[in-house]
Design a protein around this motif. Sequence first.
Motif, PDB file in Angstrom:
ATOM      1  N   THR A  99       0.806  -1.219   0.000  1.00 11.57           N
ATOM      2  CA  THR A  99       0.000   0.000   0.000  1.00 11.57           C
ATOM      3  C   THR A  99       0.846   1.280   0.000  1.00 11.57           C
ATOM      4  O   THR A  99       0.289   2.383   0.008  1.00 11.57           O
ATOM      5  CB  THR A  99      -0.929   0.036   1.225  1.00 11.57           C
ATOM      6  N   MET A 102      -0.141   4.505  -1.993  1.00 15.71           N
ATOM      7  CA  MET A 102      -1.535   4.435  -2.431  1.00 15.71           C
ATOM      8  C   MET A 102      -2.379   5.574  -1.867  1.00 15.71           C
ATOM      9  O   MET A 102      -3.318   6.035  -2.515  1.00 15.71           O
ATOM     10  CB  MET A 102      -2.157   3.084  -2.046  1.00 15.71           C
ATOM     11  N   THR A 103      -2.072   6.040  -0.669  1.00 18.26           N
ATOM     12  CA  THR A 103      -2.862   7.148  -0.123  1.00 18.26           C
ATOM     13  C   THR A 103      -2.673   8.404  -0.977  1.00 18.26           C
ATOM     14  O   THR A 103      -3.622   9.150  -1.223  1.00 18.26           O
ATOM     15  CB  THR A 103      -2.492   7.431   1.342  1.00 18.26           C
ATOM     16  N   ALA A 106      -4.695   8.020  -4.132  1.00 18.12           N
ATOM     17  CA  ALA A 106      -6.120   8.167  -3.853  1.00 18.12           C
ATOM     18  C   ALA A 106      -6.493   9.637  -3.707  1.00 18.12           C
ATOM     19  O   ALA A 106      -7.591  10.058  -4.099  1.00 18.12           O
ATOM     20  CB  ALA A 106      -6.485   7.401  -2.584  1.00 18.12           C
ATOM     21  N   THR A 123      -7.267   8.858   7.242  1.00 16.86           N
ATOM     22  CA  THR A 123      -6.544   8.133   6.192  1.00 16.86           C
ATOM     23  C   THR A 123      -5.392   7.346   6.795  1.00 16.86           C
ATOM     24  O   THR A 123      -4.443   7.925   7.319  1.00 16.86           O
ATOM     25  CB  THR A 123      -6.021   9.100   5.125  1.00 16.86           C
ATOM     26  N   ALA A 125      -2.894   3.969   5.651  1.00 17.08           N
ATOM     27  CA  ALA A 125      -2.550   3.114   4.505  1.00 17.08           C
ATOM     28  C   ALA A 125      -3.111   1.711   4.658  1.00 17.08           C
ATOM     29  O   ALA A 125      -3.263   0.990   3.671  1.00 17.08           O
ATOM     30  CB  ALA A 125      -1.031   3.052   4.340  1.00 17.08           C
ATOM     31  N   TYR A 130      -7.235   1.486   0.372  1.00 12.38           N
ATOM     32  CA  TYR A 130      -5.886   1.538  -0.208  1.00 12.38           C
ATOM     33  C   TYR A 130      -5.373   0.139  -0.515  1.00 12.38           C
ATOM     34  O   TYR A 130      -4.603  -0.048  -1.467  1.00 12.38           O
ATOM     35  CB  TYR A 130      -4.953   2.301   0.726  1.00 12.38           C
ATOM     36  N   GLN A 131      -5.814  -0.848   0.249  1.00  9.30           N
ATOM     37  CA  GLN A 131      -5.451  -2.228  -0.069  1.00  9.30           C
ATOM     38  C   GLN A 131      -6.108  -2.654  -1.381  1.00  9.30           C
ATOM     39  O   GLN A 131      -5.495  -3.364  -2.189  1.00  9.30           O
ATOM     40  CB  GLN A 131      -5.874  -3.162   1.064  1.00  9.30           C
ATOM     41  N   LEU A 133      -6.999  -0.603  -3.862  1.00  5.92           N
ATOM     42  CA  LEU A 133      -6.300   0.105  -4.932  1.00  5.92           C
ATOM     43  C   LEU A 133      -4.953  -0.550  -5.245  1.00  5.92           C
ATOM     44  O   LEU A 133      -4.546  -0.649  -6.405  1.00  5.92           O
ATOM     45  CB  LEU A 133      -6.101   1.573  -4.554  1.00  5.92           C
ATOM     46  N   TYR A 192     -13.173   5.559  -7.544  1.00  4.94           N
ATOM     47  CA  TYR A 192     -12.067   4.602  -7.569  1.00  4.94           C
ATOM     48  C   TYR A 192     -12.415   3.335  -8.350  1.00  4.94           C
ATOM     49  O   TYR A 192     -11.660   2.364  -8.320  1.00  4.94           O
ATOM     50  CB  TYR A 192     -11.653   4.266  -6.137  1.00  4.94           C
TER      51      TYR A 192
END
Length: 496
Positions: A99, A102-103, A106, A123, A125, A130-131, A133, A192
């Motif tokens: 992850t 990923m934040t 996003a 937020t 991770a 986020y997992q 994504l 997303y």
Amino acid sequence: MARVLAIDLGSSSGRAVRGEYQDGSLTYQEIYRFENVPVQKGRYLCWDFDLLLGEVKHAIEMAGDIDSIGIDTWGADFGILDKKGKLLMPPVHYRDRRTEGMTGKAQEKFSAKELFQMCGNQTYATNSLYQILALKETEPELWNQTAKILHMPDLINYFLCGNAVCERTIACTTQMLEPVSRSWNQRVLEAYQIPETLFAPLTDSGTVIGEYTGKGTKPVKVIAVAGHDTQSAGAAMTEDPDSTAFLNIGTWSLLGVERKQPILTDLGFELGISNEQGPYRDIQCIMNIVGTWLLQECRREWTAEGRMASYNELERQAALCDPFQCFIAPNSPDFAFPGHMPEKIQAFCRKTGQRAPESAGEVVRCIYESLALKYRRELEKLEQGMAEEEEKRPHAQKSAGRIEKLQILGGGAQSEMLCQMTADICRKQVIAGPVEATALGNLVIQLKALGEIADEETARETIRRAETMTTFIPNDEIEVRKAIENAYQRFKEIDN
């Protein structure tokens, strides 16, 4: 007599607790405990799901004649199933590095504040969003085969009874669930490109979802309890939730209050408050803090070096050390991953211009004092966020006043040192217990689902009768208070 089985899965071990309820009295005992050790599967750190499911089934067989079973686990992690209901890969551990970054990606669509105001979560991770994504980016072929996403307690329930649901307390760890409507946030899913059809129907905690029939056992009702262990623990509170905050101390420390409405203000976001679905359709406003993970990792290192010591012995050594010598910021990224934790703590102290702890006792004292100081800081933030949110509500909707007491739940309630430090530093009366809060909450939710317990207050009263709590009173000696206030100011300078 009702007989129920709680399976409480933590990130390092699982246990099965069998409860019996008759004439308003609950008795319980742990009947089985097993390790939960992550495994490396290719490039991912994963949970050994086949082993976990086997252990759960073994626990059910050991329990004998029972009426129901409930599963609770940590949040955010999930398994992915294909159209035939086959698990496509082992569930990936929330500490896996997939992850990373990923934040930021996003937030190209929504800022962290916008996501907070839409879904109530801060937020992290580790959040499921986020997992997911990361899964889409790193394993596109598996993503294209994914027909269903089930979080850990729902995944186990599915393989026990064949019915797929998404229980709301675990769903809120995704950062995709609206806190007021308690349904999926369509703007987030669409942004997303996460189809809502990947999730099973949303279900309230305390819902009978099917039956499990194993070897030599009668059909056992499978109940979706508060699948997120934090919320099962919250169901075991015995104090008045209007004036008492809870602090569930395990691998993580979850500090929170039970409320009717979420805190979604700008200040709530800035203070780090998360809003989660509670076990009884309430909202739990929570601060996430690292917990005994720090001590567990240190002890693991010392054991590997041949310096094995029990937790009681480590606390005894810590009690002999001078107070308030050095502190760490418990939630610092420096401590996010396993390995070399004593050295990481020493390095942090040096980096922040402090004397580094040398002995095991000094390291343990540093951890405990830092946690207690962090609890105070986050408690003050929680009170600040509550007060500001209250001011914006009509007078008739205002809830009762400030936090007067702190109830420590879970394994941390066993540590007299940590409980007394928390009482002294937070200047709150601390009620310690129940130690088995998560399992007890799991049990009473099952009993309510079976019709044995009428309501939330009856559940609390049942636990009061079953448990003996310990009360810790803050030390108000002038010299002690001065030392604590001095330490707190120093701590805030390094806790960024």
